[in-house]
Design a protein around this motif. Structure first.
Motif, PDB file in Angstrom:
ATOM      1  N   ARG A  94      65.630 -10.140 -10.102  1.00 39.79           N
ATOM      2  CA  ARG A  94      64.457  -9.590 -10.678  1.00 39.79           C
ATOM      3  C   ARG A  94      63.442  -9.116  -9.648  1.00 39.79           C
ATOM      4  O   ARG A  94      62.640  -7.955  -9.705  1.00 39.79           O
ATOM      5  N   VAL A  95      63.220  -9.936  -8.774  1.00 35.46           N
ATOM      6  CA  VAL A  95      62.247  -9.573  -7.848  1.00 35.46           C
ATOM      7  C   VAL A  95      62.594  -8.179  -6.931  1.00 35.46           C
ATOM      8  O   VAL A  95      61.504  -7.372  -6.357  1.00 35.46           O
ATOM      9  N   ARG A  96      63.660  -8.149  -6.566  1.00 33.35           N
ATOM     10  CA  ARG A  96      64.224  -7.043  -5.878  1.00 33.35           C
ATOM     11  C   ARG A  96      63.769  -5.596  -6.756  1.00 33.35           C
ATOM     12  O   ARG A  96      63.569  -4.483  -6.433  1.00 33.35           O
ATOM     13  N   ILE A  97      64.374  -5.821  -7.747  1.00 34.67           N
ATOM     14  CA  ILE A  97      64.028  -4.572  -9.094  1.00 34.67           C
ATOM     15  C   ILE A  97      62.675  -4.060  -9.113  1.00 34.67           C
ATOM     16  O   ILE A  97      62.348  -3.001  -8.870  1.00 34.67           O
ATOM     17  N   ILE A  98      61.953  -5.241  -9.196  1.00 28.04           N
ATOM     18  CA  ILE A  98      60.557  -4.864  -9.286  1.00 28.04           C
ATOM     19  C   ILE A  98      59.932  -4.201  -7.895  1.00 28.04           C
ATOM     20  O   ILE A  98      59.202  -3.140  -8.121  1.00 28.04           O
ATOM     21  N   ALA A  99      60.245  -4.795  -6.887  1.00 24.75           N
ATOM     22  CA  ALA A  99      59.955  -4.101  -5.552  1.00 24.75           C
ATOM     23  C   ALA A  99      60.341  -2.787  -5.185  1.00 24.75           C
ATOM     24  O   ALA A  99      59.489  -2.009  -5.088  1.00 24.75           O
ATOM     25  N   VAL A 100      61.429  -2.443  -5.663  1.00 22.28           N
ATOM     26  CA  VAL A 100      61.971  -1.008  -5.535  1.00 22.28           C
ATOM     27  C   VAL A 100      61.281  -0.221  -6.238  1.00 22.28           C
ATOM     28  O   VAL A 100      60.723   1.091  -6.039  1.00 22.28           O
ATOM     29  N   SER A 101      60.936  -0.612  -7.645  1.00 21.24           N
ATOM     30  CA  SER A 101      60.316   0.089  -8.738  1.00 21.24           C
ATOM     31  C   SER A 101      58.878   0.477  -8.334  1.00 21.24           C
ATOM     32  O   SER A 101      58.586   1.638  -8.467  1.00 21.24           O
ATOM     33  N   ILE A 102      58.184  -0.390  -7.623  1.00 21.00           N
ATOM     34  CA  ILE A 102      56.781  -0.237  -7.293  1.00 21.00           C
ATOM     35  C   ILE A 102      56.934   1.011  -6.183  1.00 21.00           C
ATOM     36  O   ILE A 102      55.996   1.851  -6.447  1.00 21.00           O
ATOM     37  N   VAL A 103      57.894   0.885  -5.361  1.00 22.35           N
ATOM     38  CA  VAL A 103      58.017   2.067  -4.336  1.00 22.35           C
ATOM     39  C   VAL A 103      58.199   3.238  -4.813  1.00 22.35           C
ATOM     40  O   VAL A 103      57.447   4.330  -4.712  1.00 22.35           O
ATOM     41  N   ILE A 104      59.055   3.439  -5.948  1.00 22.17           N
ATOM     42  CA  ILE A 104      59.629   4.741  -6.553  1.00 22.17           C
ATOM     43  C   ILE A 104      58.324   5.142  -7.184  1.00 22.17           C
ATOM     44  O   ILE A 104      57.729   6.552  -7.186  1.00 22.17           O
ATOM     45  N   TRP A 105      57.561   4.484  -8.026  1.00 25.35           N
ATOM     46  CA  TRP A 105      56.325   5.157  -8.637  1.00 25.35           C
ATOM     47  C   TRP A 105      55.240   5.461  -8.310  1.00 25.35           C
ATOM     48  O   TRP A 105      54.501   6.545  -8.184  1.00 25.35           O
ATOM     49  N   SER A 106      55.171   4.667  -6.850  1.00 29.41           N
ATOM     50  CA  SER A 106      53.832   5.173  -6.268  1.00 29.41           C
ATOM     51  C   SER A 106      54.037   6.510  -5.303  1.00 29.41           C
ATOM     52  O   SER A 106      53.042   7.020  -5.112  1.00 29.41           O
ATOM     53  N   VAL A 107      55.356   6.595  -4.694  1.00 30.15           N
ATOM     54  CA  VAL A 107      55.834   8.007  -4.197  1.00 30.15           C
ATOM     55  C   VAL A 107      55.507   8.957  -5.236  1.00 30.15           C
ATOM     56  O   VAL A 107      55.026  10.118  -5.102  1.00 30.15           O
ATOM     57  N   MET A 108      55.984   8.851  -6.400  1.00 27.64           N
ATOM     58  CA  MET A 108      55.735  10.114  -7.428  1.00 27.64           C
ATOM     59  C   MET A 108      54.426  10.271  -7.767  1.00 27.64           C
ATOM     60  O   MET A 108      53.986  11.278  -8.139  1.00 27.64           O
TER      61      MET A 108
END
Length: 477
Positions: A94-108
């Motif tokens: 779950r931690v990895r999923i959260i970390a990747v998601s943060i990067v995606i929405w921040s770039v967008m």
């Protein structure tokens, strides 16, 4: 002598210890970090609503179009992506999923600052929604494994404060940046730091055993398919009543928040920065207090009243309606603030409860999915349709105001959109004044009527309290 395994088929031996996971200091760090991430999540989500007026003026949008941009465009892919991501979170880290998601929405979010058209901005908002879909279900599942049931209501309420704190910080930073530069720089400056926070989460938060903090003996099913999980939820009355209450409250709340800044700017002749600092920020702080108070009071009351997590928000939502009605009818900014502060406190008592109930009525392997289904309904109905509905009502009332004016035959709502100074030159000062009044009246009426729906959300939560104790897997008391 070896213990005999008496578990039923399909039931795994539980990791449940009834103890919190990790040291108190580390648990505090994890909760703080997840709350920071949720705050960032809502800064990036709410920023467009803080910057509503310059965006509406630059692209000459109707309020309905802005509702599509700020609400439905984000919510559509957010809700569609949420359930498969949650299913992944039931099995994967779950931690990895959260970390990747943060990067995606921040770039967008940062890319929103370079959008050259309404459609480009809408596309980047869809991207923000896809990224943000990967936070809430796995984060709630993590919190449930770090904190035992007796502490979860407060922990989840603290996490849920990210919603209101994000609104405060979006106003505190977004509006001044937009005033100093343009709304575009606000998206870029507030979007980029999320990439670094995503890296921090990846390396600093541990993945706990699933179900670790549940009481010993709590049944835990092996992972099942989505259809089987949904089938298991269908007979859980409290779960669906909670979803009805959450969706109704989200529809109303997101609709109000989407146009709250516009209401202050249009009705009280404030600039963007004044509206944000004098009104939106104090209201966001009040909402944060309400979210925390809901969790704190629930924890204190649950020892005596097992269903306080449901009836407390029910009472709060119903009690908020008259404060909202008269707050959006106020003639001065101070009068509006005095009424809307208690409205926000009472309204946001429900915020943590929706998550606490959702994961409390299911086993440890279904928590992320149960929350994702709730978010699917709450966000598609709430975030997707709430701003659209308020925008539609605002346009409807504004059109009615124009139709009742002396310029009914030669003035339309479309002609009324744009910068005030430019409008005065294009259509004349008198007509521009009518446009201004129509816009202010439209949003005022739309917000007052929409706020009344909080009472319906309150009824759903009171109804939930009638069945909750029977349906809870890990009892609150």
């Amino acid at each position: 002598m070896a213990a005999t395994n008496t578990a039923q088929p399909g039931v795994a031996q539980s990791n449940a210890t009834g103890m919190p996971y990790g040291t108190p200091g580390y648990r505090g760090y994890v909760l703080f970090t997840l709350t920071l991430v949720y705050t960032l999540n809502f800064i990036d989500r709410i920023l467009i609503q803080i910057l509503s007026e310059p965006i509406i003026n630059e692209f000459s949008l109707t309020d309905f179009q802005f509702g599509l941009l700020s609400g439905f465009g984000f919510a559509l892919l957010y809700t569609i992506a949420g359930i498969p991501i949650a299913r992944l979170a039931e099995r994967a880290n779950r931690v990895r999923i959260i970390a990747v998601s943060i990067v995606i929405w921040s770039v967008m979010t940062a890319l929103c600052g370079i959008a050259g058209s309404f459609l480009a901005l809408l596309a980047f908002r869809v991207g923000v929604g896809i990224g943000e879909a990967g936070l809430t279900p796995p984060a709630n599942s993590l919190i449930a494994d770090y904190f035992p049931p007796r502490s979860r209501a407060r922990a989840i309420a603290i996490f849920a404060m990210g919603i209101t704190l994000g609104s405060v910080l979006a106003a505190a930073f977004g509006a001044p940046i937009a005033e100093a530069f343009t709304w575009r720089e606000a998206f870029i400056i507030l979007g980029v730091p999320g990439v670094l926070i995503g890296v921090l989460v990846w390396f600093s938060i541990k993945e706990p055993p699933r179900g670790y903090s549940d009481p010993p003996g709590t049944p835990r099913l092996e992972p099942t398919g989505f259809a089987a999980t949904l089938k298991g939820l269908l007979s859980n009355k409290s779960y669906w009543l909670n979803i009805a209450g959450a969706a109704t409250s989200a529809f109303t709340g997101y609709g109000l928040v989407a146009f709250q800044t516009s209401f202050f700017v249009r009705n009280f002749e404030l600039d963007l920065s004044q509206a944000a600092t004098q009104l939106v920020i104090p209201l966001g702080i009040a909402a944060s207090f309400g979210a925390f108070a809901g969790g704190y009071l629930t924890e204190k009351l649950s020892g005596r009243f097992a269903t306080a997590v449901a009836w407390l928000p029910g009472i709060g939502l119903i009690a908020s309606v008259p404060f909202y009605w008269f707050g959006f009818s106020a003639q001065t900014p101070m009068a509006a603030l005095v009424l809307l502060i208690p409205a926000g406190i009472l309204h946001y008592l429900y915020l943590g409860a929706q998550y606490t109930i959702c994961q409390g009525v299911v086993d440890a392997r279904s928590r992320a999915t149960s929350i994702a289904i709730m978010l699917f309904a709450a966000n598609l109905i709430g975030y997707g349709l709430g701003p659209l509905a308020v925008g539609y009502l605002s346009d409807l009332y504004a059109n009615a105001f124009i139709a009742a004016s002396s310029f009914a035959d030669d003035l339309t709502l479309t002609q009324c959109k744009g910068d005030a100074a430019a409008l005065a030159q294009q259509i004349g000062a008198v007509q521009a004044a009518v446009c201004k009044q129509a816009s202010a009246e439209g949003i005022k009426q739309a917000l007052r009527l929409t706020a009344c729906l909080f009472a319906l959300g309150g009824v759903f939560y009171l109804w939930t309290s009638k069945t909750l104790h029977k349906d809870m897997v890990a009892k609150m008391n």
